[in-house]
Design a protein around this motif. Sequence first.
Motif, PDB file in Angstrom:
ATOM      1  N   GLY A   1       0.703  -1.050   0.118  1.00 18.83           N
ATOM      2  CA  GLY A   1      -0.038   0.001   0.086  1.00 18.83           C
ATOM      3  C   GLY A   1       0.901   1.390  -0.073  1.00 18.83           C
ATOM      4  O   GLY A   1       1.949   1.394  -0.506  1.00 18.83           O
ATOM      5  N   ALA A   2       0.479   2.392   0.543  1.00 22.21           N
ATOM      6  CA  ALA A   2       0.892   3.531   0.678  1.00 22.21           C
ATOM      7  C   ALA A   2       1.779   3.617   1.720  1.00 22.21           C
ATOM      8  O   ALA A   2       1.843   3.222   2.612  1.00 22.21           O
ATOM      9  N   ASP A   3       3.217   4.028   1.386  1.00 24.23           N
ATOM     10  CA  ASP A   3       4.143   4.519   2.232  1.00 24.23           C
ATOM     11  C   ASP A   3       4.018   5.941   3.253  1.00 24.23           C
ATOM     12  O   ASP A   3       4.224   5.744   4.270  1.00 24.23           O
ATOM     13  N   GLY A   4       3.375   6.634   2.613  1.00 25.06           N
ATOM     14  CA  GLY A   4       3.205   8.115   3.253  1.00 25.06           C
ATOM     15  C   GLY A   4       4.378   8.915   3.259  1.00 25.06           C
ATOM     16  O   GLY A   4       5.388   8.722   2.303  1.00 25.06           O
ATOM     17  N   PRO A   5       4.527   9.935   4.028  1.00 30.87           N
ATOM     18  CA  PRO A   5       5.749  10.665   4.030  1.00 30.87           C
ATOM     19  C   PRO A   5       6.940   9.970   4.501  1.00 30.87           C
ATOM     20  O   PRO A   5       6.807   9.457   5.398  1.00 30.87           O
ATOM     21  N   ILE A   6       7.984  10.288   3.926  1.00 34.25           N
ATOM     22  CA  ILE A   6       9.292   9.648   4.398  1.00 34.25           C
ATOM     23  C   ILE A   6      10.201  10.895   4.399  1.00 34.25           C
ATOM     24  O   ILE A   6      10.327  12.016   3.482  1.00 34.25           O
ATOM     25  N   LYS A   7      11.181  10.823   5.456  1.00 32.23           N
ATOM     26  CA  LYS A   7      12.142  12.069   5.572  1.00 32.23           C
ATOM     27  C   LYS A   7      13.193  11.721   4.384  1.00 32.23           C
ATOM     28  O   LYS A   7      13.613  10.733   3.968  1.00 32.23           O
ATOM     29  N   THR A   8      13.746  13.110   4.123  1.00 36.50           N
ATOM     30  CA  THR A   8      14.755  13.188   3.035  1.00 36.50           C
ATOM     31  C   THR A   8      16.133  12.637   3.850  1.00 36.50           C
ATOM     32  O   THR A   8      16.760  13.513   4.757  1.00 36.50           O
ATOM     33  N   PHE A   9      16.663  11.390   3.421  1.00 36.66           N
ATOM     34  CA  PHE A   9      17.891  10.986   4.249  1.00 36.66           C
ATOM     35  C   PHE A   9      19.021  11.605   3.594  1.00 36.66           C
ATOM     36  O   PHE A   9      19.056  12.013   2.433  1.00 36.66           O
ATOM     37  N   PRO A  10      20.261  12.145   4.214  1.00 40.42           N
ATOM     38  CA  PRO A  10      21.263  12.491   3.957  1.00 40.42           C
ATOM     39  C   PRO A  10      21.871  11.508   2.830  1.00 40.42           C
ATOM     40  O   PRO A  10      22.104  10.252   3.023  1.00 40.42           O
ATOM     41  N   LEU A  11      22.510  12.110   1.575  1.00 37.99           N
ATOM     42  CA  LEU A  11      23.128  11.217   0.616  1.00 37.99           C
ATOM     43  C   LEU A  11      24.850  11.255   0.949  1.00 37.99           C
ATOM     44  O   LEU A  11      25.389  10.379   0.323  1.00 37.99           O
TER      45      LEU A  11
END
Length: 468
Positions: A410-420
């Motif tokens: 299903g839906a993941d929803g909001p995910i934080k932007t991990f540093p690359l």
Amino acid sequence: MKPFWGRQHVAIAAMGLCLVYSEAAHAQEIQERGRTSYMPLDQTEPFADVMARMKAEKPKVTARHQQLLNQRYDLGNRPARGLTMSRGKAVQEGVRVKLPQGVTWDSLAAMSPEAIRDKGLFPGGLMPLPHPNHPEGGMLFPRFHIEEIKRQEGRDLTRFDLDFDLPDHLLPEFPPPIFLTTRPDLGDVSQGKLVTLMNVQELFNGILNPKQLEGLRLLVTPFPQQQFNQTADRRSELPSRGVTCFDCHVNGHSNGATHLVGDIRPQEFRHRIETPTLRGVNIQRLFGSQRALKTVEDFTEFEQRAAYFDGDPVIATKKGVNVLERGSQVHFMAEFQALLDFPPAPKLRFDGKLDPKKATESELRGQALFFGKAQCSVCHLPPYYTDNLMHNLRAERFYKPRLVNGAVMGADGPIKTFPLRGIKESPPYLHDGRLLTLEDTVEFFNLMLETRLNEQEKKDLVSFMRVL
């Protein structure tokens, strides 16, 4: 819990159809609500019987999950030539997600999300990755970590019901190096060792101040957890002292250990969580892949009081929750975590971009794509390649919800932007580890963002991310 349809025949007169829902169909139906948010408190089945039953079921559970992995991925050992992590482990290369028959990545990228969904062509390896036993869940550690903890401490993190699922060559190097923001001149301060209670003083006395040293000691101190505790309601053969923060965040980094998030019900909607690195915590403003906790202190308390026990405070009390003191213990732990630095990136300037005198042509082309056509920099801003925000990719545009091995696709929803920064040392990727290589990650985002990169552009983008 009532299903959406009764178990009787449902006639749709206008169409002259009759839909028959059997018990088997109901078993596969996605139930939006669970019967209860609470876990059973009193275990009536004898522990010996539970263990015998789960040991007997283990081969079947393992085979079912391995079949799913083999259907979704190429799990082979294919290291990139001449490319290693900081301590020498080979970096795996190549797209590992398997495509449905008759399509290519280019043909998929040319289709709309709706067309991919309606034709059922979205690759399984890009969908949410279930826990190795999703209905059961729980912390699960790679064998190499289990063996080293047994050697150093005599503490056994083996589960009698389940083994870790991904091959070692697809995981971060072990033990990983430790770089400190306060002592960059020392390089790796781990001396090639796994930091535990047995050596923490030896390795860090004279480098850290007493507060930081005490914080690190707490991070490697075992405390009771849902599967590892001293009650009969556990998944370790012998009563356990528990787990440490650094059993997952090994040396302040990651070993790929997996779990299920504690704050979603019912069970099939809970997301697998792959352990993220703690490197660069000092520059982050959100904590938890989807929870948006505002400080590392909040996250430390959340882990100990809630995530360790699947978000159930009654179970936590039963199994021996460790209530940390915010003004001293939590503060000390957070102070040490804030010292963990990214690995060196010799090709980057102070602003996080490539030094043209050191970079290859492919890396420079990849950088131009990163900040241009590929749209990566919309979320991943230099110098650390994060915007410290949450974003919803809406991957569910590409596939219809279904139940796979006990987990809802299903839906993941909001995910934080991990540093690359240092990203080549943190496989697998995305919050649940569904993407095994950076090449897989590029293919995933090429579809999500509808950027239609060609083959050379994809290779150049991977080249750039490998030097971050």
